[in-house]
Design a protein around this motif. Structure first.
Motif, PDB file in Angstrom:
ATOM      1  N   VAL A 197       0.840  -1.201   0.000  1.00  0.00           N
ATOM      2  CA  VAL A 197       0.000   0.000   0.000  1.00  0.00           C
ATOM      3  C   VAL A 197       0.873   1.249   0.000  1.00  0.00           C
ATOM      4  O   VAL A 197       0.578   2.228  -0.701  1.00  0.00           O
ATOM      5  N   TYR A 198       1.971   1.234   0.776  1.00  0.00           N
ATOM      6  CA  TYR A 198       2.882   2.378   0.772  1.00  0.00           C
ATOM      7  C   TYR A 198       3.461   2.595  -0.632  1.00  0.00           C
ATOM      8  O   TYR A 198       3.504   3.721  -1.132  1.00  0.00           O
ATOM      9  N   SER A 199       3.904   1.500  -1.269  1.00  0.00           N
ATOM     10  CA  SER A 199       4.474   1.615  -2.618  1.00  0.00           C
ATOM     11  C   SER A 199       3.431   2.115  -3.602  1.00  0.00           C
ATOM     12  O   SER A 199       3.748   2.896  -4.516  1.00  0.00           O
ATOM     13  N   LEU A 200       2.180   1.690  -3.435  1.00  0.00           N
ATOM     14  CA  LEU A 200       1.111   2.202  -4.283  1.00  0.00           C
ATOM     15  C   LEU A 200       0.937   3.700  -4.073  1.00  0.00           C
ATOM     16  O   LEU A 200       0.770   4.460  -5.036  1.00  0.00           O
ATOM     17  N   GLY A 201       0.986   4.155  -2.819  1.00  0.00           N
ATOM     18  CA  GLY A 201       0.873   5.588  -2.556  1.00  0.00           C
ATOM     19  C   GLY A 201       1.987   6.382  -3.220  1.00  0.00           C
ATOM     20  O   GLY A 201       1.742   7.464  -3.791  1.00  0.00           O
ATOM     21  N   ALA A 202       3.232   5.869  -3.174  1.00  0.00           N
ATOM     22  CA  ALA A 202       4.343   6.556  -3.837  1.00  0.00           C
ATOM     23  C   ALA A 202       4.152   6.581  -5.350  1.00  0.00           C
ATOM     24  O   ALA A 202       4.473   7.568  -6.022  1.00  0.00           O
ATOM     25  N   THR A 203       3.603   5.495  -5.912  1.00  0.00           N
ATOM     26  CA  THR A 203       3.336   5.449  -7.351  1.00  0.00           C
ATOM     27  C   THR A 203       2.258   6.455  -7.745  1.00  0.00           C
ATOM     28  O   THR A 203       2.394   7.174  -8.747  1.00  0.00           O
ATOM     29  N   LEU A 204       1.195   6.538  -6.957  1.00  0.00           N
ATOM     30  CA  LEU A 204       0.130   7.505  -7.247  1.00  0.00           C
ATOM     31  C   LEU A 204       0.644   8.934  -7.127  1.00  0.00           C
ATOM     32  O   LEU A 204       0.233   9.822  -7.893  1.00  0.00           O
ATOM     33  N   PHE A 205       1.553   9.172  -6.175  1.00  0.00           N
ATOM     34  CA  PHE A 205       2.143  10.506  -6.042  1.00  0.00           C
ATOM     35  C   PHE A 205       2.890  10.893  -7.315  1.00  0.00           C
ATOM     36  O   PHE A 205       2.811  12.033  -7.779  1.00  0.00           O
ATOM     37  N   LEU A 206       3.615   9.929  -7.904  1.00  0.00           N
ATOM     38  CA  LEU A 206       4.316  10.187  -9.163  1.00  0.00           C
ATOM     39  C   LEU A 206       3.323  10.551 -10.260  1.00  0.00           C
ATOM     40  O   LEU A 206       3.566  11.470 -11.059  1.00  0.00           O
ATOM     41  N   LEU A 207       2.190   9.856 -10.339  1.00  0.00           N
ATOM     42  CA  LEU A 207       1.202  10.150 -11.378  1.00  0.00           C
ATOM     43  C   LEU A 207       0.655  11.563 -11.240  1.00  0.00           C
ATOM     44  O   LEU A 207       0.334  12.212 -12.238  1.00  0.00           O
ATOM     45  N   ALA A 208       0.536  12.041  -9.989  1.00  0.00           N
ATOM     46  CA  ALA A 208      -0.064  13.349  -9.755  1.00  0.00           C
ATOM     47  C   ALA A 208       0.926  14.501  -9.860  1.00  0.00           C
ATOM     48  O   ALA A 208       0.540  15.630 -10.174  1.00  0.00           O
ATOM     49  N   THR A 209       2.218  14.227  -9.600  1.00  0.00           N
ATOM     50  CA  THR A 209       3.201  15.319  -9.535  1.00  0.00           C
ATOM     51  C   THR A 209       4.368  15.159 -10.506  1.00  0.00           C
ATOM     52  O   THR A 209       5.090  16.125 -10.754  1.00  0.00           O
ATOM     53  N   GLY A 210       4.590  13.950 -11.013  1.00  0.00           N
ATOM     54  CA  GLY A 210       5.709  13.724 -11.911  1.00  0.00           C
ATOM     55  C   GLY A 210       7.008  13.397 -11.219  1.00  0.00           C
ATOM     56  O   GLY A 210       8.052  13.295 -11.877  1.00  0.00           O
ATOM     57  N   ARG A 211       6.986  13.214  -9.898  1.00  0.00           N
ATOM     58  CA  ARG A 211       8.210  12.886  -9.161  1.00  0.00           C
ATOM     59  C   ARG A 211       7.871  11.974  -8.000  1.00  0.00           C
ATOM     60  O   ARG A 211       6.700  11.786  -7.649  1.00  0.00           O
ATOM     61  N   ALA A 212       8.923  11.404  -7.384  1.00  0.00           N
ATOM     62  CA  ALA A 212       8.740  10.562  -6.203  1.00  0.00           C
ATOM     63  C   ALA A 212       8.504  11.452  -4.979  1.00  0.00           C
ATOM     64  O   ALA A 212       8.868  12.638  -4.988  1.00  0.00           O
ATOM     65  N   PRO A 213       7.925  10.914  -3.910  1.00  0.00           N
ATOM     66  CA  PRO A 213       7.568  11.756  -2.753  1.00  0.00           C
ATOM     67  C   PRO A 213       8.727  12.035  -1.801  1.00  0.00           C
ATOM     68  O   PRO A 213       8.538  12.077  -0.588  1.00  0.00           O
ATOM     69  N   TYR A 214       9.942  12.231  -2.333  1.00  0.00           N
ATOM     70  CA  TYR A 214      11.099  12.540  -1.507  1.00  0.00           C
ATOM     71  C   TYR A 214      11.909  13.636  -2.182  1.00  0.00           C
ATOM     72  O   TYR A 214      11.880  13.791  -3.411  1.00  0.00           O
ATOM     73  N   ARG A 215      12.651  14.375  -1.362  1.00  0.00           N
ATOM     74  CA  ARG A 215      13.541  15.385  -1.916  1.00  0.00           C
ATOM     75  C   ARG A 215      14.681  14.684  -2.645  1.00  0.00           C
ATOM     76  O   ARG A 215      15.313  13.777  -2.102  1.00  0.00           O
ATOM     77  N   ALA A 216      14.940  15.097  -3.873  1.00  0.00           N
ATOM     78  CA  ALA A 216      15.957  14.439  -4.703  1.00  0.00           C
ATOM     79  C   ALA A 216      17.207  15.309  -4.768  1.00  0.00           C
ATOM     80  O   ALA A 216      17.141  16.497  -5.074  1.00  0.00           O
ATOM     81  N   ASP A 217      18.356  14.707  -4.428  1.00  0.00           N
ATOM     82  CA  ASP A 217      19.630  15.413  -4.561  1.00  0.00           C
ATOM     83  C   ASP A 217      20.665  14.559  -5.280  1.00  0.00           C
ATOM     84  O   ASP A 217      21.855  14.885  -5.282  1.00  0.00           O
ATOM     85  N   GLY A 218      20.237  13.431  -5.883  1.00  0.00           N
ATOM     86  CA  GLY A 218      21.151  12.602  -6.647  1.00  0.00           C
ATOM     87  C   GLY A 218      21.956  11.621  -5.827  1.00  0.00           C
ATOM     88  O   GLY A 218      22.737  10.855  -6.381  1.00  0.00           O
ATOM     89  N   ASP A 219      21.800  11.623  -4.509  1.00  0.00           N
ATOM     90  CA  ASP A 219      22.569  10.730  -3.645  1.00  0.00           C
ATOM     91  C   ASP A 219      21.685   9.544  -3.274  1.00  0.00           C
ATOM     92  O   ASP A 219      20.699   9.681  -2.546  1.00  0.00           O
ATOM     93  N   THR A 220      22.050   8.372  -3.775  1.00  0.00           N
ATOM     94  CA  THR A 220      21.224   7.181  -3.556  1.00  0.00           C
ATOM     95  C   THR A 220      21.162   6.794  -2.083  1.00  0.00           C
ATOM     96  O   THR A 220      20.093   6.446  -1.566  1.00  0.00           O
TER      97      THR A 220
END
Length: 453
Positions: A197-220
């Protein structure tokens, strides 16, 4: 929007796997490869196999056999059905229905984000797939945009590669998976239906915003740490989707809704509206155009046109550009490129394993410190309770001594009063006796005087 990209077979690719004739590569990674294949007639299948230099390792073979067994338990319209498999073959393989539809990741990348109504429709379809999986005891563990295909009649969840893998650790994560992984899975803990369910929520967030639900700085590694702690960045999430997506991203699994609850919420929101399973009502034209391109391409391949051949409906690129020149000779052969991919994947897994080991050591140290702190607290509490018992005993002893002294004082006062009363009675009796003697002597004196007279 020409549809699926099929690579020609390379020198290290087999021509057939089981009864299936391979037509080209659909996808290739560091550990496996998926081919488009045909088994007579017009049916197309996707055949998945393992990559190995020489003999397939026993561990990889057992994991693949487990994946096959899990996938064969699912027979649903919301997933890709297993047609055939041979995990004991020299090169293990599994054939599943080929779904001529793009993944959500490509749709977002090529066509942009979705309105709230379309996100809810995809949420309902994917939730229905998870209801089916969880109903037969399967936790997918890798729900992400790449693993959700979208034909017009609704989402299809694919790839059970790490489902039911009891030996899964952080080394099973890939760079494309981390941003869609639940915090408990990123910490190497047990995954449950709530993790999907959490992974589904992150996927739906991408559909709505175009990005993952975390701040991205390129550091894995920093991204992995944010996922483990649940440090979300929900900037840009439309207000009308907060009630649908935010509960799915709760850090604590028990606070997340179930897929059945998500599905019921969608149906409640659509109460009174005409119900249809077709995406043409919900999806924007750019999305349906790409989905149609995939579907048309699948029909052409099923009809006999080889992958990579000319299409009956030229794409925009084909209408406006000249035929490109043949690509230059590759410096790396496909075999060497595959080895490089595997090496890169192993390095990434090793880095994640080191991070997991370091975090495990930190967690164990933290648990030891917490245990020591609790032991100190218990010891201090026991000492305090012992002091309180001793003080209570001392106060009780003092109270009893005071009561004894008070009783002795009262007894002494009572005895003194008794003696005083006795002495007073003795004095009064003596006084009465003296008065009686005096009266008697006075009477004798009077009698004597009368006698003389």
């Amino acid at each position: 929007m020409a549809g699926a990209r099929i690579e020609a077979l390379g020198g290290d690719d087999p021509v057939t796997l089981g009864p299936y004739r391979l037509l080209g590569r659909l996808a290739s990674g560091g550990m496996g490869r998926i081919y488009l294949a045909r088994a007579g007639g017009r049916d197309l299948v996707a055949v998945k196999t393992l990559l190995a230099e020489g003999r397939v390792a026993d561990t990889d073979r057992r994991r693949f056999a487990r994946e096959v067994a899990v996938a064969q338990r699912v027979d649903s319209a919301y997933t890709a059905r297993v047609r055939d498999a041979d995990p004991d073959a020299e090169r293990p393989w599994m054939a599943i229905d080929y779904i001529a539809a793009p993944p959500l990741s490509e749709l977002v990348r090529s066509c942009g984000v979705l309105p709230a109504s379309a996100v809810r429709w995809i949420a309902a379809g994917t939730a229905q797939a998870l209801v089916t999986l969880h109903g037969v005891g399967i936790v997918h563990r890798d729900v992400k945009p790449q693993n959700v295909l979208l034909p017009l009649d609704g989402p299809r969840v694919i790839d059970f590669g790490i489902s039911h893998a009891s030996d899964l650790t952080l080394t099973g994560l890939t760079l494309g998976t981390i941003a869609f992984t639940s915090p408990e899975q990123a910490r190497g803990e047990e995954s449950t239906a709530a993790s999907d369910v959490y992974s589904l929520g992150a996927t739906l967030f991408l559909l709505a915003t175009g990005r993952a639900p975390y701040r991205a700085d390129g550091d894995t590694l920093r991204l992995l740490a944010r996922v483990q702690r649940g440090e979300l960045d929900l900037t840009g999430l439309p207000k009308e989707l907060v009630a649908t997506i935010r509960p799915c991203l709760a850090v604590q699994p028990r606070h997340r809704p179930t897929p059945a609850e998500l599905l019921a919420r969608f149906r409640e929101q659509q109460a009174g509206l005409p119900m249809t399973t077709s995406g043409t009502r919900w999806l924007p034209p750019r999305w349906t155009a790409l989905i149609d391109a995939y579907a048309n391409q699948g029909q052409e391949w099923a009809g006999g046109r080889p992958p990579g051949g000319p299409s009956h409906a030229p794409t925009v690129t084909q209408r406006t550009r000249a035929v490109p020149k043949p690509p230059p000779t590759l410096v790396y052969s496909p075999q060497r490129q595959a080895r490089a991919d595997r090496d890169r994947t192993r390095r990434e897994m090793a880095a994640l394993a080191q991070l997991a080991e370091r975090q495990r050591a930190e967690r164990e140290q933290s648990e030891r410190e917490e245990a020591e702190r609790l032991a100190r607290v218990r010891a201090e509490r026991a000492e305090r309770e012992e002091r309180e018992r001793a003080e209570a005993a001392r106060r009780e002893s003092a109270r009893r001594e005071s009561a004894r002294r008070e009783a002795a004082r009262l007894e002494a006062e009572r005895a003194a009063r008794v003696r005083a009363d006795r002495e007073r009675a003795d004095r009064e009796r003596a006084e009465q006796e003296r008065a009686a003697r005096q009266r008697a002597e006075h009477e004798r004196a009077q009698r004597a005087a009368r006698a003389r007279t």
